[in-house]
Write a protein that holds these residues in place. Structure first.
Motif, mmCIF file in Angstrom:
data_model
loop_
_atom_site.group_PDB
_atom_site.id
_atom_site.type_symbol
_atom_site.label_atom_id
_atom_site.label_comp_id
_atom_site.label_asym_id
_atom_site.label_seq_id
_atom_site.Cartn_x
_atom_site.Cartn_y
_atom_site.Cartn_z
ATOM 1 N N GLY A 244 0.817 -1.201 0.000
ATOM 2 C CA GLY A 244 0.000 0.000 0.000
ATOM 3 C C GLY A 244 0.856 1.259 0.000
ATOM 4 N N GLU A 245 0.427 2.252 0.753
ATOM 5 C CA GLU A 245 1.151 3.523 0.804
ATOM 6 C C GLU A 245 2.533 3.363 1.440
ATOM 7 O OE1 GLU A 245 0.486 6.243 -0.589
ATOM 8 O OE2 GLU A 245 -1.672 6.283 -0.992
ATOM 9 N N GLN A 246 2.724 2.263 2.167
ATOM 10 C CA GLN A 246 4.007 2.047 2.842
ATOM 11 C C GLN A 246 5.077 1.490 1.908
ATOM 12 O OE1 GLN A 246 4.094 3.239 5.948
ATOM 13 N NE2 GLN A 246 1.929 3.712 5.542
ATOM 14 N N THR A 247 4.676 1.121 0.691
ATOM 15 C CA THR A 247 5.628 0.566 -0.271
ATOM 16 C C THR A 247 6.717 1.588 -0.582
ATOM 17 O OG1 THR A 247 3.888 -0.769 -1.291
ATOM 18 C CG2 THR A 247 5.896 -0.444 -2.570
ATOM 19 N N SER A 248 7.948 1.116 -0.629
ATOM 20 C CA SER A 248 9.069 2.000 -0.959
ATOM 21 C C SER A 248 8.966 2.462 -2.402
ATOM 22 C CB SER A 248 10.396 1.267 -0.748
ATOM 23 O OG SER A 248 11.454 1.983 -1.357
ATOM 24 N N LYS A 249 8.814 3.764 -2.617
ATOM 25 C CA LYS A 249 8.717 4.310 -3.976
ATOM 26 C C LYS A 249 10.047 4.141 -4.704
ATOM 27 C CE LYS A 249 4.508 5.811 -3.151
ATOM 28 N NZ LYS A 249 4.384 5.519 -1.712
ATOM 29 N N THR A 250 11.152 4.223 -3.965
ATOM 30 C CA THR A 250 12.469 4.026 -4.571
ATOM 31 C C THR A 250 12.595 2.610 -5.114
ATOM 32 O OG1 THR A 250 13.449 5.602 -3.016
ATOM 33 C CG2 THR A 250 14.955 4.103 -4.155
ATOM 34 N N GLU A 251 12.122 1.641 -4.335
ATOM 35 C CA GLU A 251 12.164 0.238 -4.764
ATOM 36 C C GLU A 251 11.279 0.026 -5.986
ATOM 37 O OE1 GLU A 251 10.466 -3.286 -2.382
ATOM 38 O OE2 GLU A 251 12.484 -3.020 -1.591
ATOM 39 N N ALA A 252 10.108 0.639 -5.962
ATOM 40 C CA ALA A 252 9.180 0.512 -7.094
ATOM 41 C C ALA A 252 9.797 1.089 -8.362
ATOM 42 C CB ALA A 252 7.863 1.218 -6.770
ATOM 43 N N ASN A 253 10.414 2.259 -8.244
ATOM 44 C CA ASN A 253 11.032 2.880 -9.419
ATOM 45 C C ASN A 253 12.185 2.046 -9.946
ATOM 46 O OD1 ASN A 253 9.244 5.045 -9.231
ATOM 47 N ND2 ASN A 253 10.636 6.261 -7.956
ATOM 48 N N ALA A 254 12.923 1.408 -9.042
ATOM 49 C CA ALA A 254 14.025 0.533 -9.459
ATOM 50 C C ALA A 254 13.490 -0.676 -10.215
ATOM 51 C CB ALA A 254 14.839 0.090 -8.236
ATOM 52 N N ASP A 255 12.354 -1.208 -9.754
ATOM 53 C CA ASP A 255 11.758 -2.362 -10.442
ATOM 54 C C ASP A 255 11.256 -1.975 -11.831
ATOM 55 O OD1 ASP A 255 12.324 -3.959 -8.319
ATOM 56 O OD2 ASP A 255 10.271 -4.111 -7.564
ATOM 57 N N ILE A 256 10.695 -0.761 -11.948
ATOM 58 C CA ILE A 256 10.255 -0.278 -13.264
ATOM 59 C C ILE A 256 11.452 -0.213 -14.208
ATOM 60 C CG2 ILE A 256 9.367 1.718 -14.544
ATOM 61 C CD1 ILE A 256 7.668 2.364 -12.056
ATOM 62 N N GLN A 257 12.541 0.357 -13.723
ATOM 63 C CA GLN A 257 13.736 0.496 -14.560
ATOM 64 C C GLN A 257 14.281 -0.865 -14.959
ATOM 65 O OE1 GLN A 257 15.022 3.332 -15.900
ATOM 66 N NE2 GLN A 257 16.220 1.842 -17.061
ATOM 67 N N GLN A 258 14.229 -1.823 -14.047
ATOM 68 C CA GLN A 258 14.731 -3.167 -14.351
ATOM 69 C C GLN A 258 13.936 -3.809 -15.484
ATOM 70 O OE1 GLN A 258 13.995 -6.147 -11.366
ATOM 71 N NE2 GLN A 258 15.706 -7.416 -12.009
ATOM 72 N N VAL A 259 12.607 -3.703 -15.403
ATOM 73 C CA VAL A 259 11.762 -4.286 -16.448
ATOM 74 C C VAL A 259 11.986 -3.572 -17.778
ATOM 75 C CG1 VAL A 259 9.375 -4.587 -17.217
ATOM 76 C CG2 VAL A 259 10.007 -5.143 -14.867
ATOM 77 N N MET A 260 12.074 -2.240 -17.738
ATOM 78 C CA MET A 260 12.311 -1.488 -18.967
ATOM 79 C C MET A 260 13.648 -1.873 -19.593
ATOM 80 S SD MET A 260 9.720 0.571 -19.595
ATOM 81 C CE MET A 260 10.164 2.123 -20.390
ATOM 82 N N SER A 261 14.657 -2.065 -18.758
ATOM 83 C CA SER A 261 15.976 -2.442 -19.268
ATOM 84 C C SER A 261 15.952 -3.843 -19.866
ATOM 85 C CB SER A 261 17.019 -2.380 -18.135
ATOM 86 O OG SER A 261 17.137 -1.060 -17.647
ATOM 87 N N LEU A 262 15.216 -4.758 -19.213
ATOM 88 C CA LEU A 262 15.097 -6.123 -19.729
ATOM 89 C C LEU A 262 14.458 -6.127 -21.102
ATOM 90 C CD1 LEU A 262 13.957 -8.483 -16.822
ATOM 91 C CD2 LEU A 262 15.824 -8.898 -18.428
ATOM 92 N N VAL A 263 13.315 -5.441 -21.202
ATOM 93 C CA VAL A 263 12.599 -5.398 -22.476
ATOM 94 C C VAL A 263 13.454 -4.732 -23.545
ATOM 95 C CG1 VAL A 263 10.572 -4.490 -23.664
ATOM 96 C CG2 VAL A 263 10.354 -5.391 -21.343
ATOM 97 N N SER A 264 14.069 -3.607 -23.192
ATOM 98 C CA SER A 264 14.904 -2.890 -24.135
ATOM 99 C C SER A 264 16.083 -3.750 -24.582
ATOM 100 C CB SER A 264 15.423 -1.596 -23.496
ATOM 101 O OG SER A 264 16.242 -0.889 -24.380
ATOM 102 N N GLY A 265 16.663 -4.490 -23.639
ATOM 103 C CA GLY A 265 17.794 -5.347 -23.955
ATOM 104 C C GLY A 265 17.445 -6.413 -24.992
ATOM 105 N N PHE A 266 16.264 -7.017 -24.823
ATOM 106 C CA PHE A 266 15.845 -8.045 -25.774
ATOM 107 C C PHE A 266 15.578 -7.462 -27.146
ATOM 108 C CE2 PHE A 266 14.852 -10.705 -21.995
ATOM 109 C CZ PHE A 266 15.544 -11.841 -22.389
ATOM 110 N N LEU A 267 15.016 -6.257 -27.170
ATOM 111 C CA LEU A 267 14.684 -5.644 -28.450
ATOM 112 C C LEU A 267 15.925 -5.211 -29.214
ATOM 113 C CD1 LEU A 267 11.545 -3.565 -27.465
ATOM 114 C CD2 LEU A 267 11.613 -5.600 -28.885
ATOM 115 N N LYS A 268 17.018 -4.998 -28.494
ATOM 116 C CA LYS A 268 18.242 -4.559 -29.178
ATOM 117 C C LYS A 268 19.047 -5.725 -29.737
ATOM 118 C CE LYS A 268 18.784 -0.353 -26.445
ATOM 119 N NZ LYS A 268 19.478 0.270 -25.283
ATOM 120 N N ARG A 269 18.661 -6.955 -29.416
ATOM 121 C CA ARG A 269 19.420 -8.103 -29.886
ATOM 122 C C ARG A 269 19.250 -8.315 -31.377
ATOM 123 N NH1 ARG A 269 18.641 -12.664 -25.118
ATOM 124 N NH2 ARG A 269 19.673 -11.464 -23.506
#
Length: 203
Positions: free
Chosen positions: A178-203
């Motif tokens: 809920g509201e107690q979720t770490s926003k920093t952690e959430a943003n890091a997870d977003i970046q990780q997924v974006m990097s994964l997807v981007s990495g596959f598309l660049k292959r």
């Protein structure tokens, strides 16, 4: 740790069907590889200018019309599950453009979605509150929507429908505490997924 990767895996499996199930042992990376790796080389290089959303839309547009014909198929060809996955990076990129999860929540509340956002962030059981596709049109760049619509051969309305389905799931998955979720952690997870997807598309 948020639940974002779980939602991505679910959407990826739905987009690819049985082929994704065979790659479950590889986790999120394996499934993304299954969805994107097979088709990434077919995406025209011209789409590189369209950003991640444009490239993924192109990849999944081909996926939607290739071989498998799901029951839920839009007028142009891309199936509903593929569209849900195609808009995923668009939604994540939009959250990043707002300055991260907290900025996105503030933007949504400022646009009149306070009750829906409170429901999505809440840890209470039950389905996420719905949001109407037309209500989201002012939030997203129409040119990006049009590009994904063109590349997935789906009407723009279908793209907004997909966003209205995915956005609540994404916000919900990013706030497991809920509201107690770490926003920093959430943003890091977003970046990780974006990097994964981007990495596959660049292959």
């Amino acid at each position: 740790m948020t639940n974002l990767s779980n939602i991505v895996e679910i959407l990826a499996q739905q987009a690819l069907g049985n082929a994704a199930q065979q790659n479950q042992q590889g986790g999120l990376g394996g499934i993304l590889g299954s969805v994107l790796g097979q088709f990434g080389n077919n995406a025209p290089s011209a789409n590189a200018q369209g950003g991640l959303g444009g490239i993924l839309g192109s990849v999944l547009g081909q996926l939607g019309g290739a071989g498998q014909q799901p029951q839920n198929t839009s007028a142009g060809g891309a199936n509903t599950s593929s569209l849900l996955f195609a808009v995923l990076p668009l939604v994540l990129a939009w959250i990043q453009k707002q300055g991260g999860l907290q900025g996105a929540l503030d933007t949504l509340r400022g646009q009149g979605f306070s009750s829906q956002v409170d429901d999505w962030v809440s840890t209470a059981p039950g389905d996420n509150a719905a949001v109407q596709p037309q209500q989201l049109q002012s939030l997203f760049d129409d040119a990006e929507i049009a590009k994904i619509a063109q590349e997935t051969q789906a009407p723009k309305q279908d793209i907004y429908n997909a966003i209205s389905s995915v956005l609540p799931q994404i916000i919900d998955s990013l706030t497991p505490q809920g509201e107690q979720t770490s926003k920093t952690e959430a943003n890091a997870d977003i970046q990780q997924v974006m990097s994964l997807v981007s990495g596959f598309l660049k292959r």
